[in-house]
Enzyme design. Structure first.
Site, mmCIF file in Angstrom:
data_model
loop_
_atom_site.group_PDB
_atom_site.id
_atom_site.type_symbol
_atom_site.label_atom_id
_atom_site.label_comp_id
_atom_site.label_asym_id
_atom_site.label_seq_id
_atom_site.Cartn_x
_atom_site.Cartn_y
_atom_site.Cartn_z
ATOM 1 N N ARG A 146 3.156 54.279 2.334
ATOM 2 C CA ARG A 146 3.014 52.972 1.669
ATOM 3 C C ARG A 146 3.830 51.950 2.444
ATOM 4 N NH1 ARG A 146 4.493 55.909 -3.908
ATOM 5 N NH2 ARG A 146 2.423 56.680 -4.480
ATOM 6 N N TYR A 189 7.948 57.029 12.512
ATOM 7 C CA TYR A 189 8.009 55.567 12.522
ATOM 8 C C TYR A 189 8.679 55.118 13.820
ATOM 9 C CZ TYR A 189 6.767 54.902 7.582
ATOM 10 O OH TYR A 189 6.111 54.851 6.377
ATOM 11 N N ASP A 237 5.428 48.641 3.927
ATOM 12 C CA ASP A 237 5.811 47.359 3.309
ATOM 13 C C ASP A 237 5.012 46.193 3.879
ATOM 14 O OD1 ASP A 237 7.885 48.714 2.135
ATOM 15 O OD2 ASP A 237 9.422 47.952 3.512
ATOM 16 N N ARG A 279 13.997 50.688 7.818
ATOM 17 C CA ARG A 279 14.514 49.355 8.143
ATOM 18 C C ARG A 279 16.023 49.244 7.892
ATOM 19 N NH1 ARG A 279 10.477 45.626 4.944
ATOM 20 N NH2 ARG A 279 11.991 44.036 5.617
#
Lengths: 244, 244
Positions: free
Chosen positions: A50, A110, A52, A197
């Site tokens: 999911r 990621y 952002d 992040r």
């Protein structure tokens, strides 16, 4: 029939992957819209990650049940034709009925790109975070070595109301230096809300000498979002791969 | 003091390089605006290549006289800070007073990217022409071999009122095949209006079997725009380098 989709997107102008209430400006929403039109029935697409608002994907995976006679290639072409130009489908394959893109994912990769030089890359401007400052990569690598492995990452999670376990396993955090750029690759079995992040913002602060590599231990033990660094901007982040 | 600038831009949302009357939406106009503010006086920037609307640049060169005490790096940083995010300055260097970016250029290199596969590249979508059809590269190379060299390229020029010589010399036309993509590199001493895009459209028609490689000879001899192929879209074209 159940299908597995590999999806790529420039997330810049979207409110993230997940459809939320009445906003249609999500990647999931756009894909469901096109597939619903194709099969003339409501469909629900399950995405593995999911992402952002503003986060990109090179290898998002989704699963969806479709009642159609169209071939895999026909579904892929239909999607690429009717989706906006910043969402693309690289592959459509039939999958076993039990396949669920999110629940079956065993890991995700990621990647976060940071521009460290003065160079303004106009062509890739949406896909990296233009920090414009040199970073101490050796220090960042020392901090990353502490963060890798299985830990309670509660300090690296934005969701204060997270009641489930915040223990995750990071198989690796690789930090690569290129000309005027640093690329951090995170591979893990799962990620908390904003975790990549916040990890990146914290590593940047280590690279700027604002935190010591060793202080990562206290952040992990403290289990408090306030102990970790800032949340690095969404634009530098891409969901590179989902593993099964 | 005279300065040489190396400029990069994503030309998508601009009306080309050259300032024209009252439109401010040109690359030249944007750069002049920022430099004028810096030196508090009107400035005129000379670009080596007058790229069309929608055409990009990786190595546009410009020259400009500036009355300033700022260093080369300070000018570069000022420009990158105040220019929009799709225009960047890679380098600012002092130049001899006689240096003029356009008049002194001895050659230019343009590159054109054509997507030949079904793959929808969302990240590079603004920088290639998504043809989506396979092309006969051997035929295109045979045609390119005829077009290379010194010729009257009047058939490959959109400007009907061109009164000056339309003879130009193309040092090379290289055609490279990558995965799902063809990249054509043109190096020449000068290019006529729309010349690269018409050459590309004509080579694409050869690649589709609509024209024979040999027919290039008749197009050159005919000196008539109607004999050549279509003007390939601007988005696939980039001014890669200017030679002096």
């Amino acid at each position: 029939m159940n299908y597995k989709l590999i999806i790529q997107y420039d997330g810049t102008r979207y409110d993230g992957w997940q459809r939320q209430g009445n906003t249609e400006n999500t990647i999931q929403g756009r894909i469901e819209e096109v597939l619903s039109r194709m099969v003339q029935a409501p469909v629900e697409v399950q995405g593995a990650g999911r992402t952002d608002a503003g986060v990109h994907a090179l290898g998002q995976v989704a699963s969806v049940f479709l009642d159609t006679d169209a071939s895999e290639d026909e579904i892929c072409r239909y999607l690429n034709q009717y989706l906006p130009e910043d969402i693309g489908v690289a592959e459509v394959r039939q999958a076993a009925d039990r396949f669920h893109a999110r629940l079956n994912a065993s890991g995700k990769v990621y990647r976060y790109r940071i521009g460290t030089g003065a160079y303004k890359n106009v062509f890739e401007r949406k896909y990296y975070y233009p920090l414009g400052k040199e970073l101490d990569v050796a220090g960042m690598r020392a901090a990353a070595a502490i963060l890798a492995g299985e830990h309670d990452f509660k300090s690296f999670c934005s969701n204060k109301r997270m009641k489930k376990s915040t223990v995750r396993r990071l198989q690796r955090i690789d930090i690569r230096e290129k000309a005027g750029e640093i690329e951090i690759t995170y591979e893990g079995d799962g990620f908390l809300y904003n975790m990549v992040r916040i990890l990146t913002g914290t590593l940047i602060e280590v690279g700027q000498g604002k935190r010591s590599p060793d202080s990562m231990k206290e952040i992990l033990v403290g289990r408090n979002r306030k102990l970790a660094g800032y949340t690095a901007p969404a634009r530098g982040l891409v969901l590179a791969e989902v593993k099964y």
